[in-house]
Design an enzyme around this catalytic site. Structure first.
Site, PDB file in Angstrom:
ATOM      1  N   GLY A   1       5.484   4.946  17.924  1.00  0.00           N
ATOM      2  CA  GLY A   1       4.594   4.803  16.784  1.00  0.00           C
ATOM      3  C   GLY A   1       3.867   6.083  16.437  1.00  0.00           C
TER       4      GLY A   1
ATOM      5  N   HIS B   1       6.309   2.050  14.289  1.00  0.00           N
ATOM      6  CA  HIS B   1       5.263   1.750  13.319  1.00  0.00           C
ATOM      7  C   HIS B   1       4.410   2.961  12.971  1.00  0.00           C
ATOM      8  CE1 HIS B   1       2.034   1.776  16.398  1.00  0.00           C
ATOM      9  NE2 HIS B   1       2.984   1.316  17.208  1.00  0.00           N
ATOM     10  N   ASP B   2       4.042   3.056  11.710  1.00  0.00           N
ATOM     11  CA  ASP B   2       3.152   4.084  11.187  1.00  0.00           C
ATOM     12  C   ASP B   2       3.738   5.491  11.232  1.00  0.00           C
ATOM     13  OD1 ASP B   2       0.628   2.398  10.740  1.00  0.00           O
ATOM     14  OD2 ASP B   2       1.029   2.025  12.860  1.00  0.00           O
TER      15      ASP B   2
END
Length: 256
Positions: free
Chosen positions: A137, A119-120
């Site tokens: 992440g 994520h991100d």
């Protein structure tokens, strides 16, 4: 172009020429651009925006919610650019509101089998993630970087443009632009000379980058003193300035 055994949510927006194989699931709030080919057994969940000319191979999961325990089903995003190849069993998660709320992949990247993009994370352009590479992440991967098989990258790390990682590298700090690292934990080895030659860098630029590498890694200087020396001696070389900027942008410290 959409197989009768594919499941495509009515609200998904697919360009007229998108190919979708059997047993693929495309959920709501997904947009797929022209010329994309989605093989069988792919799962794409939204909110996800996929540009033109991408090829996603079987058993990949694209746009799934992150397993981050802070995630509370907020409407976060995945944005993928153009002409990417996403091979078998790749997993790419959407962002979190604690950071960018978006995972971003640029253009012309090759993401090979079993790779994971957390994520991100942000992937630039023309990068290669070889089989079983795993990004936690909040990872940033610069343009033309190559991460060899089984490379592991800790959360919040930055991999600079044109960097190269050896097979099985475990990265817990930032990798400056152009630098080759390997080992677990990662250690800096040299400038990515062969990669730069293949991409048309001049002999003079490569020579200056090799000098810069020695100043940072071979002269026993503190990092701040090494940067000062680079700025005094070599900053008129644009490629060296990119190296300096990537070091200055580090928040976790660089691999040394």
């Amino acid at each position: 172009m959409i197989h009768s055994q594919a499941i495509v949510d009515p609200s998904a927006r697919l360009a007229d020429d998108v190919e979708v194989g059997p047993w693929t699931l495309i959920g709501p709030d997904v947009e797929i651009g022209a010329g994309c080919k989605i093989e069988s057994h792919v799962v794409i969940k939204g909110p996800t925006r996929i540009g033109a000319g991408n090829h996603i191979y079987q058993f990949s999961t694209v746009g799934e919610a992150t397993p981050d325990l802070k995630y509370r089903d907020e409407p976060t995003f995945l944005v993928i650019g153009d002409n990417n190849i996403i091979r078998e069993n790749v997993t790419i998660h959407r962002g979190t509101v604690q950071d960018r709320a978006e995972t971003t992949i640029g253009d012309n990247n090759l993401i090979m089998a079993y790779a994971h993009i957390g994520h991100d994370s942000v992937i630039g352009n023309h990068a290669i993630l070889v089989n079983n590479t795993a990004l936690a992440g909040h990872v940033l991967v610069g343009d033309w970087a190559i991460l060899s098989g089984y490379t592991l990258v800790h959360q919040f790390c930055k991999i600079g443009a044109h960097a190269f990682t050896g097979m099985g590298t475990a990265i817990g700090k930032d990798v400056p632009a152009y630098v080759t690292v390997s080992g677990a934990p990662a250690e800096a080895k040299t400038i990515n000379i062969e990669g730069l030659r293949r991409r048309g860098f001049s002999s003079e630029a490569i020579s200056q980058l090799r000098r810069a590498f020695k100043i940072v890694y071979r002269q026993g200087l503190t990092l701040e003193l090494a940067i000062q020396r680079l700025e005094t001696m070599l900053s008129d070389t644009p490629e060296v300035q990119v190296l300096i900027d990537s070091i200055r942008a580090s928040e976790r410290g660089i691999v040394r």
